[in-house]
Write a protein that holds these residues in place. Sequence first.
Motif, PDB file in Angstrom:
ATOM      1  N   GLN A  84       0.442  -1.275  -0.116  1.00 50.00           N
ATOM      2  CA  GLN A  84       0.029  -0.234   0.003  1.00 50.00           C
ATOM      3  C   GLN A  84       0.787   0.973   0.517  1.00 50.00           C
ATOM      4  O   GLN A  84       1.594   1.582   0.884  1.00 50.00           O
ATOM      5  N   LEU A  85       1.570   1.587  -1.839  1.00 48.10           N
ATOM      6  CA  LEU A  85       2.356   2.198  -1.228  1.00 48.10           C
ATOM      7  C   LEU A  85       2.040   4.233  -0.660  1.00 48.10           C
ATOM      8  O   LEU A  85       2.649   5.159  -0.177  1.00 48.10           O
ATOM      9  N   ALA A  86       0.279   4.075  -0.881  1.00 46.92           N
ATOM     10  CA  ALA A  86       0.235   5.675  -0.984  1.00 46.92           C
ATOM     11  C   ALA A  86      -0.277   5.575   0.590  1.00 46.92           C
ATOM     12  O   ALA A  86       0.177   6.967   1.498  1.00 46.92           O
ATOM     13  N   GLU A  87      -0.243   4.731   1.436  1.00 45.48           N
ATOM     14  CA  GLU A  87       0.027   4.491   2.900  1.00 45.48           C
ATOM     15  C   GLU A  87       0.894   4.360   3.645  1.00 45.48           C
ATOM     16  O   GLU A  87       1.365   5.448   4.417  1.00 45.48           O
ATOM     17  N   VAL A  88       2.723   3.868   2.871  1.00 45.00           N
ATOM     18  CA  VAL A  88       3.646   3.962   3.840  1.00 45.00           C
ATOM     19  C   VAL A  88       3.732   4.946   3.083  1.00 45.00           C
ATOM     20  O   VAL A  88       4.425   5.910   4.466  1.00 45.00           O
TER      21      VAL A  88
END
Length: 301
Positions: free
Chosen positions: A188-192
């Motif tokens: 979950q790139l946006a969350e990371v």
Amino acid sequence: MVAIAIEGLTKRYRDRRVVDGLGFTVEEGSLVGFLGPNGAGKTTTLRMLLGLVRPTSGQALVYGRPYRDLPDPARVIGAVIETMTAHPRRTARRHLRMLGLRIGVGPRRVDTVLELVGLTGAADRRAGGFSLGMRQRLALAGALLGDPGVLVLDEPANGLDPEGIHWLRGFLRAQAAEGRTVLVSSHQLAEVEHTVDQVVIVARGRLVAAGSLDALRARASGRLHVRSPQAERLAGLMTAAGATVRMTGHDRLEGPLGWSEYVGLLSAEHRIPLFELREDAPGLEEVFFRLTGAGGLGEAP
């Protein structure tokens, strides 16, 4: 101090190298995202770090020691590699007390970690009725039982609703603020991007990039955009200060990321009006795709 050191780590299955000479370090007290596309070798790397898989060559160290040589590993490193499977008829509290018996942790610590992960109200419910998100929290509670200084988490946000993800973000930041080292693998790139300070990106079992988000964005060709009626004069001042500047119009120029504050000070000092000053910094997802050429994320075998 280096908490985690991956040194020339290689894992070969027959003729296929899942991890290929991988090397990176994680400093104590840092919050690091471990990213890579399908088959990148992330999970295999974490398993070697935890002594679950034997490396073909190289080593994975926790505070300078292989996991097998840690005198009391549960009090040094806690991990969630897969969602913990508690017996479906066992309550969360009972499950954690059973785990605690193995590492010499009593009921008081069990109650503490239940509160830390937000499961106090469900402590006496049977785990078989838990949602995936609740099982993730229970697994995290198990990793925290020994009050370890290092946390290694594989996809901890899986199954969490937006409220749970918001909670996890704050929780991980709080752990790092208390001095814990957190290495978190996620797709979950946006969350990371809103959680970690540093990232390690791997592809095909090799290191692609490691460093701060700002440094990686700059590497991915983000630019500073400036518009001013005195753009050429401003470009000269920036060049004299060491910036690489390119004129893109009679009143427009481009410069490197990280110079916006300095350009603002230059314009004020030399009375140069600014019509536009903005940084076109790529997001983590764009950086990831540029560096790996990947079309998706997933787990290594």
